[in-house]
Design a protein around this motif. Sequence first.
Motif, PDB file in Angstrom:
ATOM      1  N   ILE A 162       0.216   8.073  -8.421  1.00 33.03           N
ATOM      2  CA  ILE A 162       1.457   7.169  -8.550  1.00 33.03           C
ATOM      3  C   ILE A 162       2.497   7.579  -9.541  1.00 33.03           C
ATOM      4  N   LEU A 185      -2.567  12.015  -1.712  1.00 38.14           N
ATOM      5  CA  LEU A 185      -1.977  10.747  -2.120  1.00 38.14           C
ATOM      6  C   LEU A 185      -0.657  10.932  -2.446  1.00 38.14           C
ATOM      7  N   ARG A 208       4.474  10.353  -7.707  1.00 36.37           N
ATOM      8  CA  ARG A 208       5.423   9.737  -6.643  1.00 36.37           C
ATOM      9  C   ARG A 208       6.607   9.191  -7.168  1.00 36.37           C
ATOM     10  N   ASN A 209       6.165   8.450  -8.470  1.00 37.11           N
ATOM     11  CA  ASN A 209       7.310   7.770  -9.079  1.00 37.11           C
ATOM     12  C   ASN A 209       8.255   8.998  -9.571  1.00 37.11           C
ATOM     13  N   GLN A 218      -6.087   7.292  -9.383  1.00 34.76           N
ATOM     14  CA  GLN A 218      -5.123   7.120  -8.598  1.00 34.76           C
ATOM     15  C   GLN A 218      -3.775   6.985  -9.485  1.00 34.76           C
ATOM     16  N   ASP A 260      -2.472   0.432 -12.662  1.00 37.02           N
ATOM     17  CA  ASP A 260      -1.242  -0.018 -12.725  1.00 37.02           C
ATOM     18  C   ASP A 260      -0.546   0.305 -11.334  1.00 37.02           C
ATOM     19  N   SER A 261       0.346  -0.166 -10.956  1.00 30.59           N
ATOM     20  CA  SER A 261       0.798   0.292  -9.491  1.00 30.59           C
ATOM     21  C   SER A 261       2.166   0.624  -9.442  1.00 30.59           C
ATOM     22  N   ASP A 262       2.924   0.837 -10.680  1.00 33.32           N
ATOM     23  CA  ASP A 262       4.160   1.148 -10.859  1.00 33.32           C
ATOM     24  C   ASP A 262       4.472   1.736 -12.254  1.00 33.32           C
ATOM     25  N   THR A 315       0.690  -1.155  -0.243  1.00 34.12           N
ATOM     26  CA  THR A 315       0.053   0.066   0.033  1.00 34.12           C
ATOM     27  C   THR A 315       0.975   1.392  -0.096  1.00 34.12           C
ATOM     28  N   PRO A 316       1.937   1.427   0.806  1.00 32.44           N
ATOM     29  CA  PRO A 316       2.687   2.566   0.921  1.00 32.44           C
ATOM     30  C   PRO A 316       3.267   2.859  -0.705  1.00 32.44           C
ATOM     31  N   ILE A 317       3.527   1.997  -1.605  1.00 29.22           N
ATOM     32  CA  ILE A 317       3.991   2.263  -3.054  1.00 29.22           C
ATOM     33  C   ILE A 317       2.798   2.359  -3.637  1.00 29.22           C
ATOM     34  N   THR A 318       1.573   1.398  -3.898  1.00 24.83           N
ATOM     35  CA  THR A 318       0.940   1.587  -4.913  1.00 24.83           C
ATOM     36  C   THR A 318      -0.581   2.248  -4.576  1.00 24.83           C
ATOM     37  N   LEU A 319      -0.901   2.559  -3.336  1.00 31.29           N
ATOM     38  CA  LEU A 319      -2.052   3.001  -2.807  1.00 31.29           C
ATOM     39  C   LEU A 319      -3.065   1.871  -2.851  1.00 31.29           C
TER      40      LEU A 319
END
Lengths: 290, 388
Positions: free
Chosen positions: B235, B264, B238-239, B231, B205-207, A207-211
Motif C-alpha cells: 500500500i 499487489l 501504491r500511495n 501488505q 492501515d489501509s492508507d 479493495t482496489p485501494i486497501t487490498l
Amino acid sequence: MAEFLQFLISGLTVGAVYALVALGFTLIYNASGVVNFAQGEFVMLGGMVTVFASAAGVPLVLAAFIAVVVAIVIGLLLHRLAIEPARGASAVTLIIITIGASILFRGIAAIIFDKQFHKLPGFTGETPINILGAAVQPQSFWVLGGAAVVVVALYVFLEHTILGKAVLATAANRLAARLVGINTTTIMAIAFGGSAAIGAIAGILVTPITLTSYDVGTLLALKGFAAAMLGGMGNPVGAVIGGLLLGLLEAFGAGYLSSTYKDAFAFLVILIVLFVAPQGLFGRRVVERV
Amino acid sequence: MVTKAKLKTSLVAGAIVLGVPQGALAQDTIKIGSVLSATGPASFLGEPEDKTLRMYVDKINAAGGVNGKKIELVIYDDGGDANKARTFATRLVEDDEVVAMVGGSTTGTTMAMIPVFEDAKVPFISLAGAIEVIDPVRNFVFKTPHTDKMACEKIFEDLKKRNLTKIGLVSGTDGFGASMRAQCVKVAPNYGMQIVADENYGPRDSDMTAQLTKIKNTAGVQAVVNPGFGQGPAIVTRNYAQLGMNNIPFYQSHGVASKSFIDLAGAAAEGVRLPAAALLVGDKLPESDPQKKVVTEYKQAYESATKQPVSTFGGHAYDGLFILVEAMKRANSTESEKIRDEIEKTRGFVGTGGIVNMSATDHLGLDLSAFRMLEIKGGDWNLVASGS
C-alpha cells in the motif's frame, strides 16, 4: 492547502468505509439490540469473493454481485443458525455468539480462499487525479459515492417503506411490534441480510485501494464499532458522521501530529467524547424520538 | 493351503526375525530435533521449513546417511506459540535425546527455547530473523537467516554509492518493521546517513498518503526507505506512486521479497529497490556466482517436490541442516559438544542465504555480500549492477 486537501480526501475515503461498517452495526443493533462483531467479516467476504470470482473469469460487475449475494446468504444463515436459536439469551451472550461467528468465518475463509493478500483493479483506472495539488485515486470517488448511495438507500428504506418502518418499530419495542402484527423474526433476518450486504459493498468498493485478505475484518470491525459508538449506537446518521470523523481524525493526526500515535490520538478523542456525552454525538436524539 | 495356526506362527517368527535388526538399527541413527511453527500465524515460515527438512533428510538417508548412520528427524509443531515451543524443546532434549536441533521459526519461539538447549549443551541452529538470537553470542546457539541490520546496511551502502545521504523512513509498527527501523536508525551514522523524516504506520492501515505527504513536503529528502512486512509496504508503494513521488528513489526491505509484492503493488513497484537473498534471483545470477549452483538446485528440488514457489524461509532450513550435517561429518561423532565446536568452525559454506564463515564471535557468519540489491523492472526482479 494541497497538503490539507490530501489529508482531507484520505481521511474521508477511509472514513467512508468505517461509516459503512458502522451502519451495518447500527442496522442489526436497531433490530435486535445485538452488536454484531462479525460485521467486519462481511467486508472481508465482499472483497475476497469478488477477487476470487473475477480471478475465475467472472466479469467484475457480476463477481461483485455474487459477493453481495454470498454475504447476504451468510448473514441470513448467521441469524437463522446462531442468533435465532438463542433468542431468549441476554445481549452479552448474543454478542459473544457473534464474536465466535467472526472467528469461524475467518477460519473458513483462510481455508477456502488462502492467507495471501489480494487486489482488485480500480473500477475506472488507477491514474491519480490532481485536485488543487492533492493526488486522489479515482477509486476514492467510488468509495465516497458508493457510501452516499448506500446511506440514502437505507434512509429511504427505513423512513419511506412499510418494511423499513417495521424495522424501526421492532427496534423501538419488540413486543409491541409483534402485537401489531409485525413478524419480528423476519425483520431480524432482514436486518442481518441488509447489514451483510452493506458490509460486502464496502469490501468491494475499498479493495482496489486497501487490498484484502481473510483477516481484514478484525480491525475494520473495531474501527466501525468505535465509529458507531462515537456517533451514538443505533443512530444511522451518527454512524456515518462517526465513521467520517474517525477517518479524518486518523488522517489529520498522522499528517499534522505524529503517525506513531495516530490511532491512539483517534481513540483518545473518542474517549473524551464518550466521557462528555456517554450516548455518543447523536445518541440522545434517538432515545428522545423513541 | 495355509492354516490359521501356521500363518500365526510364521507371522510371529517373521516379527522376531525382523524385530532384532530393527532394534540394532535404532542404535545406528543420529537423532536431529526440530520445533517449527508449521501451523498458525507463522506457518508461512514453518511450513516451507518443515517440507525442506523432511525432503533433505530423506535425500541424505537415501544417499547413505552421515558417517554411515541414518538421520532420524523428530519434528514438533509449536503453532507459533512460544510456550509450546519451550515444552517441545524440553521433550527433544530429555525424551528424544537429540544430538542437535535445527528449528525455531520465529524470534519468539527461538528465544523461549534457547535456555533449554544452552542448559543441555545441545547445539541449536535457529531459523529466526532477529539479531538478538546471536547477539550476545551464546555457546550453543547459531542462526542462518540474515538480520534486519544487514538489510539496513545493504540499503545504506547502495545509497552511499548514489551519493544520497538524506533519507526519510516510513516504517510499519509491527515487530518486523519496528525492529528494522531501530536497526536502521542505529547504523545510519556509520554510513553518513541523515534521517530527516521518520514516519510510522499500523500494520493493518489501509492508507499511508498522510505519512508520505509529510515526507514529500520535508525539505531535502533524497530517498525513502520502508521497513515493513505483509501488505503494508504494497500500500505504501501504491500511495508513493499516487502522490507522484517516483522521482525520489524508494527502497523496500527484504520483508517484501516475494512475487506477491510485485503483484499487489503493480505498476507502482517499478523502480523500487530492495535487498534480497540470492535465492529469489537464482536464474538471473551469473554462472560465475558461487551461490548459483546451490540456489538453483534447491529451488528446483523444492518446487518439484512441493509444487509451490520457493521461499527464502525454506532456504534457511536447508542452510541450517547442511551446516549441521557438514559439522557432524567433520566431527565424525554424535557428541553434541564436538558437533558444536565444528559448527563454529564452519568456513566457506555455500548456502542459499549466502557464504557462511562462522567464528567464536559470529554465530551467523554472513556478510553483506549475502544480500543482493534488486530493482523491480518490467514486473520482475533485476540485479542492480554495483555502482549504478
